[in-house]
Scaffold this active site. Sequence first.
Site, short mmCIF file in Angstrom:
data_model
loop_
_atom_site.label_atom_id
_atom_site.label_comp_id
_atom_site.label_asym_id
_atom_site.label_seq_id
_atom_site.Cartn_x
_atom_site.Cartn_y
_atom_site.Cartn_z
N HIS A 133 1.18 -0.94 0.44
CA HIS A 133 0.51 0.23 0.19
C HIS A 133 0.88 1.46 -0.05
O HIS A 133 0.42 2.28 -0.74
CB HIS A 133 -0.85 0.15 1.25
CG HIS A 133 -1.72 -0.95 1.63
ND1 HIS A 133 -2.46 -1.74 1.98
CD2 HIS A 133 -1.97 -1.59 0.18
CE1 HIS A 133 -2.92 -2.12 1.62
NE2 HIS A 133 -3.91 -2.58 0.81
N ARG B 244 -3.58 -27.68 1.45
CA ARG B 244 -2.48 -27.46 2.46
C ARG B 244 -2.99 -25.50 2.16
O ARG B 244 -3.15 -25.10 0.91
CB ARG B 244 -0.72 -27.69 2.16
CG ARG B 244 0.13 -26.62 2.58
CD ARG B 244 1.20 -27.22 2.18
NE ARG B 244 2.16 -26.37 3.15
CZ ARG B 244 3.28 -25.18 2.43
NH1 ARG B 244 2.96 -25.13 1.11
NH2 ARG B 244 3.97 -24.41 3.52
N HIS C 264 2.85 -17.87 6.85
CA HIS C 264 3.06 -18.04 5.38
C HIS C 264 3.34 -16.89 5.17
O HIS C 264 3.05 -16.16 4.31
CB HIS C 264 2.41 -18.54 4.73
CG HIS C 264 3.10 -18.60 3.24
ND1 HIS C 264 2.85 -19.88 3.16
CD2 HIS C 264 3.37 -18.19 2.27
CE1 HIS C 264 3.12 -20.41 1.45
NE2 HIS C 264 3.61 -19.45 0.90
N GLU D 117 9.26 -22.01 4.22
CA GLU D 117 10.55 -21.80 3.34
C GLU D 117 11.01 -20.20 4.82
O GLU D 117 11.25 -19.14 4.50
CB GLU D 117 9.88 -21.03 2.65
CG GLU D 117 9.63 -21.85 1.23
CD GLU D 117 8.93 -21.61 -0.04
OE1 GLU D 117 8.70 -22.14 -0.76
OE2 GLU D 117 9.26 -19.70 -0.13
N ASN E 173 9.94 -27.75 -0.31
CA ASN E 173 9.52 -26.92 -1.57
C ASN E 173 10.41 -27.16 -2.31
O ASN E 173 10.97 -26.87 -2.27
CB ASN E 173 9.19 -25.95 -0.65
CG ASN E 173 7.86 -25.11 0.01
OD1 ASN E 173 7.00 -26.34 -0.02
ND2 ASN E 173 7.28 -24.46 0.17
N TYR F 219 12.06 -27.00 -6.48
CA TYR F 219 11.40 -26.67 -8.18
C TYR F 219 12.19 -26.50 -9.24
O TYR F 219 12.00 -27.16 -10.07
CB TYR F 219 10.95 -25.27 -8.35
CG TYR F 219 9.95 -24.73 -7.35
CD1 TYR F 219 8.72 -24.63 -8.15
CD2 TYR F 219 9.39 -24.44 -6.01
CE1 TYR F 219 7.33 -24.15 -7.26
CE2 TYR F 219 8.04 -24.25 -5.07
CZ TYR F 219 7.00 -23.97 -6.15
OH TYR F 219 5.97 -23.66 -4.87
N GLU G 268 5.46 -28.46 -1.93
CA GLU G 268 5.14 -27.32 -2.58
C GLU G 268 6.14 -27.85 -4.20
O GLU G 268 6.97 -28.34 -3.95
CB GLU G 268 5.97 -25.98 -2.50
CG GLU G 268 4.74 -25.33 -1.44
CD GLU G 268 5.33 -23.46 -2.06
OE1 GLU G 268 5.76 -23.14 -2.45
OE2 GLU G 268 5.04 -22.98 -0.98
#
Length: 491
Positions: free
Chosen positions: A56, A94, A139, A184, A324, A326, A393
Amino acid sequence: MEYLYILCLLAPCYATLNNKKFPDDFMFGTATSSYQVEGAWNEDGKGENIWDRLLHTNPNFTVNGDNGDITCNSYHKYKEDVALVKELNVTHYRFSLAWARILPNGHVDQINEAGVQYYKNLITELRANNIEPLVTIYHWDLPQTLQDEGGWPSSDIVDRYADYARLCFSLFGEDVKYWMTFNEPKEFCLQGYGEGTNAPGIKESGTGEYLCAHHVLKAHAKAWHIYEEEFRPTQNGQVGIVLDTNWYEPATDSAEDEIASDTKLQFVFGWYAHPIFKGDYPEVMKNNIQRRSLAQGYAVSRLPEFTPEEIEYVKGTADFLGLNTYSSMLVQPRKYTDVSAMGSEYDSEVEEWYDDSWPKGASPWLVVTPWGIQKLLRWIKNEYNNPRTIITENGYSDYDGTLDDVDRINYIQQYLSGIRDAMDEDGVNVFGYTVWTLIDNLEWVFGFTNKFGLYNVDFNSPNRTRTAKKSVGVYQNIIRTRCLVDDCIDS
């Protein structure tokens, strides 16, 4: 729904997929997080969090000035989202709790009943549809009031988090059997308090991320002990933590590059896993940071020390590991070490990069390297005595949210094949897999430009219309058959 395996469109890919069934009790699921999907940022008594404040006051922080004020509007559309989860036929969903929605000022002296009821309604809806809720307590969305009091680099946060976790166990624990204390922490500590690229945007590389991590580990341990002593006897649940890492592939087969790979894994993953699973920080972290700190003129290491009592208190505080992952990177020892450079990246003294030939997703950090997940799982098994692990993830991003998401299908199948290989060939103790993510949502600083969802969300529609992508049918079929190919053999 089309169940055809749109396999790789690259001929060799099909042949490499594991042809063994996943075990009958293997959990397949999908995931979201509160700030990324809920919206309703200031409704029904919710307090301001650090992402609300940052975006914001500094809208240019994200692509196109996107923020989580409305995003997917899941606060109002949670029943529709649960229906999508049900349609997938997954075993678990989740999601995360928004601290400021439950405790607007971050403290337990002011409980927002509307926020509590929202999560009770969500959990009830999941349970009514035979979906196991996997709940992440934190999170990334710290209440702004607690940031004003110092945030994660302040030692006071440990007790504030412990109070919050105890309340969550008390409010929701009868219906929640899988808890994750943090998602994380490496990312929100490093980027939030070191590099300043995520909320709250503080740039104190080399000190801020280490203080943050130190308090996160203490807070995690305190929450685990609270559950162990006060709630496990009646609720019979499990408490873990979600850690993230790439696989770091040695650039060559030289001993130096092999050491660089292990060093990087210790600085990224071992930073949090070592204290929990083995006790204290990795030796290479302690040695490197102390040596560099002294050379920089510090009287002591920039890495905080645990007392012997704290080492024992933190050690063993995970009933399971959430992972997690990737991507992969290549590594080698850093050729030119600037001893004055600050930050964990420099403290590791390892150079990392992506191979230009590796396929890429929309996210700049996402490359498609399914071979890396088996190597990573094998390393974790050997380093930490084969912890009970769930992939919390894993997924693929594109720019347009296309319904014909062949690349996502290929990614999921290939990574699941790598996981099955690790289970079969290496005896890795993996009990579940979770696709990130259920629906396209706010991908943090990348706004709505990086889309990970199994379902497309029309962010131009006031209704935030959800539409199934082709990956939905493929994932449904994987779950139904427990197979990645047409003809599977029993495990």
